[in-house]
Design a protein around this motif. Structure first.
Motif, PDB file in Angstrom:
ATOM      1  N   THR A   1      34.315  21.219 -10.365  1.00  0.00           N
ATOM      2  CA  THR A   1      34.112  19.944 -11.056  1.00  0.00           C
ATOM      3  C   THR A   1      35.180  19.662 -12.095  1.00  0.00           C
ATOM      4  O   THR A   1      35.422  18.502 -12.434  1.00  0.00           O
ATOM      5  CB  THR A   1      32.744  19.932 -11.747  1.00  0.00           C
ATOM      6  OG1 THR A   1      32.696  21.010 -12.715  1.00  0.00           O
ATOM      7  CG2 THR A   1      31.617  20.134 -10.735  1.00  0.00           C
ATOM      8  N   HIS A   2      35.821  20.724 -12.629  1.00  0.00           N
ATOM      9  CA  HIS A   2      36.803  20.537 -13.701  1.00  0.00           C
ATOM     10  C   HIS A   2      38.072  21.328 -13.392  1.00  0.00           C
ATOM     11  O   HIS A   2      38.000  22.439 -12.845  1.00  0.00           O
ATOM     12  CB  HIS A   2      36.242  20.998 -15.052  1.00  0.00           C
ATOM     13  CG  HIS A   2      35.195  20.086 -15.621  1.00  0.00           C
ATOM     14  ND1 HIS A   2      33.975  19.893 -15.016  1.00  0.00           N
ATOM     15  CD2 HIS A   2      35.193  19.318 -16.750  1.00  0.00           C
ATOM     16  CE1 HIS A   2      33.250  19.046 -15.750  1.00  0.00           C
ATOM     17  NE2 HIS A   2      33.971  18.683 -16.794  1.00  0.00           N
ATOM     18  N   VAL A   3      39.187  20.751 -13.741  1.00  0.00           N
ATOM     19  CA  VAL A   3      40.486  21.420 -13.730  1.00  0.00           C
ATOM     20  C   VAL A   3      41.109  21.224 -15.098  1.00  0.00           C
ATOM     21  O   VAL A   3      41.152  20.098 -15.615  1.00  0.00           O
ATOM     22  CB  VAL A   3      41.411  20.860 -12.632  1.00  0.00           C
ATOM     23  CG1 VAL A   3      42.842  21.348 -12.833  1.00  0.00           C
ATOM     24  CG2 VAL A   3      40.918  21.272 -11.250  1.00  0.00           C
ATOM     25  N   VAL A   4      41.580  22.317 -15.693  1.00  0.00           N
ATOM     26  CA  VAL A   4      42.196  22.262 -17.017  1.00  0.00           C
ATOM     27  C   VAL A   4      43.627  22.766 -16.904  1.00  0.00           C
ATOM     28  O   VAL A   4      43.862  23.910 -16.474  1.00  0.00           O
ATOM     29  CB  VAL A   4      41.410  23.100 -18.046  1.00  0.00           C
ATOM     30  CG1 VAL A   4      42.089  23.030 -19.416  1.00  0.00           C
ATOM     31  CG2 VAL A   4      39.961  22.615 -18.142  1.00  0.00           C
ATOM     32  N   ASN A   5      44.576  21.929 -17.270  1.00  0.00           N
ATOM     33  CA  ASN A   5      45.973  22.351 -17.376  1.00  0.00           C
ATOM     34  C   ASN A   5      46.178  22.908 -18.784  1.00  0.00           C
ATOM     35  O   ASN A   5      46.475  22.160 -19.720  1.00  0.00           O
ATOM     36  CB  ASN A   5      46.916  21.180 -17.111  1.00  0.00           C
ATOM     37  CG  ASN A   5      46.893  20.733 -15.670  1.00  0.00           C
ATOM     38  OD1 ASN A   5      46.888  21.543 -14.752  1.00  0.00           O
ATOM     39  ND2 ASN A   5      46.851  19.424 -15.458  1.00  0.00           N
ATOM     40  N   TYR A   6      46.015  24.223 -18.902  1.00  0.00           N
ATOM     41  CA  TYR A   6      46.153  24.848 -20.218  1.00  0.00           C
ATOM     42  C   TYR A   6      47.576  24.697 -20.725  1.00  0.00           C
ATOM     43  O   TYR A   6      47.807  24.571 -21.925  1.00  0.00           O
ATOM     44  CB  TYR A   6      45.768  26.320 -20.118  1.00  0.00           C
ATOM     45  CG  TYR A   6      45.611  27.025 -21.440  1.00  0.00           C
ATOM     46  CD1 TYR A   6      44.417  26.921 -22.152  1.00  0.00           C
ATOM     47  CD2 TYR A   6      46.629  27.795 -21.971  1.00  0.00           C
ATOM     48  CE1 TYR A   6      44.253  27.563 -23.374  1.00  0.00           C
ATOM     49  CE2 TYR A   6      46.485  28.443 -23.179  1.00  0.00           C
ATOM     50  CZ  TYR A   6      45.294  28.329 -23.883  1.00  0.00           C
ATOM     51  OH  TYR A   6      45.147  28.965 -25.085  1.00  0.00           O
TER      52      TYR A   6
END
Length: 521
Positions: A305-310
């Motif tokens: 559900t979520h993708v985070v580009n750290y």
């Protein structure tokens, strides 16, 4: 004509591909490109149970070849094609590095119909004459822009040259297809049809079901900010992308200490550990996967559900592939990108290339009110996950599969701790703390406890050229009240023969003999 269906690439590609024509397929991520080339390929393959199996001149030789850039994508594509061809009994084999050669060679000898592999291992087996590609009728390059990049181009040319050019159908598929790559692709194709499954006026390669958020974040506040993003309401499986392998290990370890079930995937891990982490992530035993761009290409996992580009992606193509891990097959997804001040120029280039509206990302911290509102984060969320919410089984519930890898397979670390990088291969595992001279030891080898040496009871006289060393005042007892005690301590028993000294210098032999006779007297 507007294309709104999530599987538009299949509708547009299948009629052309089933007719045997070469195809260049370009579509947004998550729109079903695998079956867009998989169905025509399976249709052309003659399986052992088919009616015309007796007419095959070389049964057991691969009739279809799919070349992919990463091992994880190889496993996924092979799984999808195996399921699609299960009713007909199509034999599918995945060939990639990190596994032992023997099982792959034995399967090839038994006979296969379709091979999915990475370039390096395919070339190795072909040069060893275990893999015969001279009977391939369908060739597919998945993620073609990456395959035809300068790093893969020589290997691709070798593999293409091993297939028959006169009776081969060639198909290339990717979400991004620059003009230079299209020109290179035409060298291997005969009058290809370029199909772009996009809506007129919509030139972006990102599906509309992905909700994008771009924030300017400080490097020191990113761990706290990420911990709050992961507590958003309705969050399912989440992929956190980092630029470097060490950053993956550091972020995964930090999330583990904060109570999240996290695992790391990057190129420094053994293949068994990488597949273990992905298997646990697919099963929901860990809900946060911290990965480098090795997991950005083609990986399709339900429930992300979520993708985070750290860290900010390198370019617009990598941004497309990263955020495309969510919002697949018409589902909704959220993509959060954290842009550091040092990456402002890089993000400006990405934003302009993709035609996005995030020219000036707002400066955001873990305490910013709009962060909680935009991502639906509870206002009482802290930097550490409450114990009542720590319900995941963790990576420890998975076992590393024995793949026959070269070298040792690292033992899986506790949840949140990766088996490589800073904890096992960085400073703590290979630097001053645990490396250096001891780096060659096994990770589980305990230090050897040495037994303390017993003190010597006798006295030692230092000599030089056969005589007593001069200038050592401490070795010669002074004429004082302690002289009798010294003589008593050094007096030899009556029944013991005097100790014979070996003289190494010829000039001092007389002095040594005199000293011995004096001690005996």
């Amino acid at each position: 004509m507007g294309i709104t269906d999530a599987f538009a690439i299949q509708e547009m590609t299948l009629p052309v591909a089933l007719a045997g024509q070469d195809v260049i397929g370009q579509a947004k991520t998550g729109t079903g490109k695998t079956l867009g080339f998989g169905i025509p390929m399976l249709q052309r393959i003659v399986a052992p149970a088919d009616a015309g199996a007796d007419d095959v001149k070389h049964p057991g030789k691969p009739q279809g070849l799919v070349i992919v850039p990463t091992r994880e994508l190889c496993v996924q594509v092979a799984k999808d094609l195996r399921e699609a061809g299960a009713l007909r009994g199509v034999r599918v084999l995945e060939i990639y590095g990190g596994r032992a050669y023997e099982p792959q060679v034995e399967t090839l000898k038994a006979g296969v119909d379709l091979v999915v592999g990475t370039p390096g291992r395919l070339i190795d087996l072909a040069q060893q004459r275990h893999l015969d590609l001279s009977h391939v009728t369908t060739l597919v390059l998945d993620e073609a822009d990456e395959m035809l990049d300068l790093g893969f181009l020589p290997d691709v040319e070798k593999l293409v040259a091993m297939t028959p050019a006169d009776r081969r159908q060639t198909m290339l598929f990717s979400a991004t297809m620059p003009g230079v790559i299209v020109n290179l692709a035409r060298r291997y194709m005969r009058q290809p049809t370029h199909i772009r499954a996009t809506t007129p006026g919509d030139e972006t390669a990102i599906v509309d079901t992905i909700e994008q958020h771009i924030y300017r974040a400080h490097e020191m506040d990113k761990p706290e900010l990420l911990a709050r993003v992961l507590q958003a309401k309705g969050r399912g499986l989440t992929i956190v992308f980092c630029r470097t392998k060490r950053a993956c290990d550091r972020v995964a370890a930090d999330l583990g200490e904060r109570g999240f079930a996290a695992a790391a995937v990057h190129g420094d891990l053994g293949q068994g550990a990488r597949e273990q982490a992905l298997r646990a992530f697919r099963a929901g035993k860990v809900d946060v996967l911290v990965a480098t761009d090795v997991a950005a290409r083609g990986i399709d996992i339900d429930g992300v559900t979520h993708v985070v580009n750290y860290t900010c992606p390198e370019d617009e193509k990598m941004y497309i592939h990263r955020v495309g891990r969510t919002g697949r097959a018409g589902n909704q997804g959220v993509a959060v990108t954290l842009v550091d001040w040092a990456d402002s120029t890089r993000w400006s280039v990405i934003n302009k290339a993709l035609g996005l509206a995030f020219f000036e990302p707002p400066e955001t911290y873990s305490t910013s009110a709009w962060l909680y509102t935009a991502l639906d984060i509870p206002t009482d969320a802290k930097g550490t996950l409450p114990r009542a919410q720590r319900l995941r089984a963790g990576l420890g519930a998975e076992q590393i599969e024995d793949l026959g890898e070269t070298g040792k397979v690292r033992k899986s670390a506790p949840t949140g701790r990766s088996a490589g990088g800073r904890d096992a291969g960085g400073r703590s595992g290979g630097g001053r703390s645990g490396g250096g001279r001891d780096a060659g030891r096994s990770m589980e080898e305990a230090p050897v406890e040495r037994t303390p040496r017993a003190p010597r009871t006798g006295t030692r006289t230092r000599t030089r050229s056969g005589g007593q060393q001069s200038g050592d005042a401490s070795a010669v007892p002074a004429a004082s009240d302690s002289a009798p005690a010294t003589a008593q301590a050094t007096e030899a028993p009556a029944d013991r023969k005097p100790r014979r000294r070996r003289n190494r210098g010829g000039a001092g032999s007389g002095g040594a003999t005199g000293a011995t006779e004096s001690a005996a007297g």
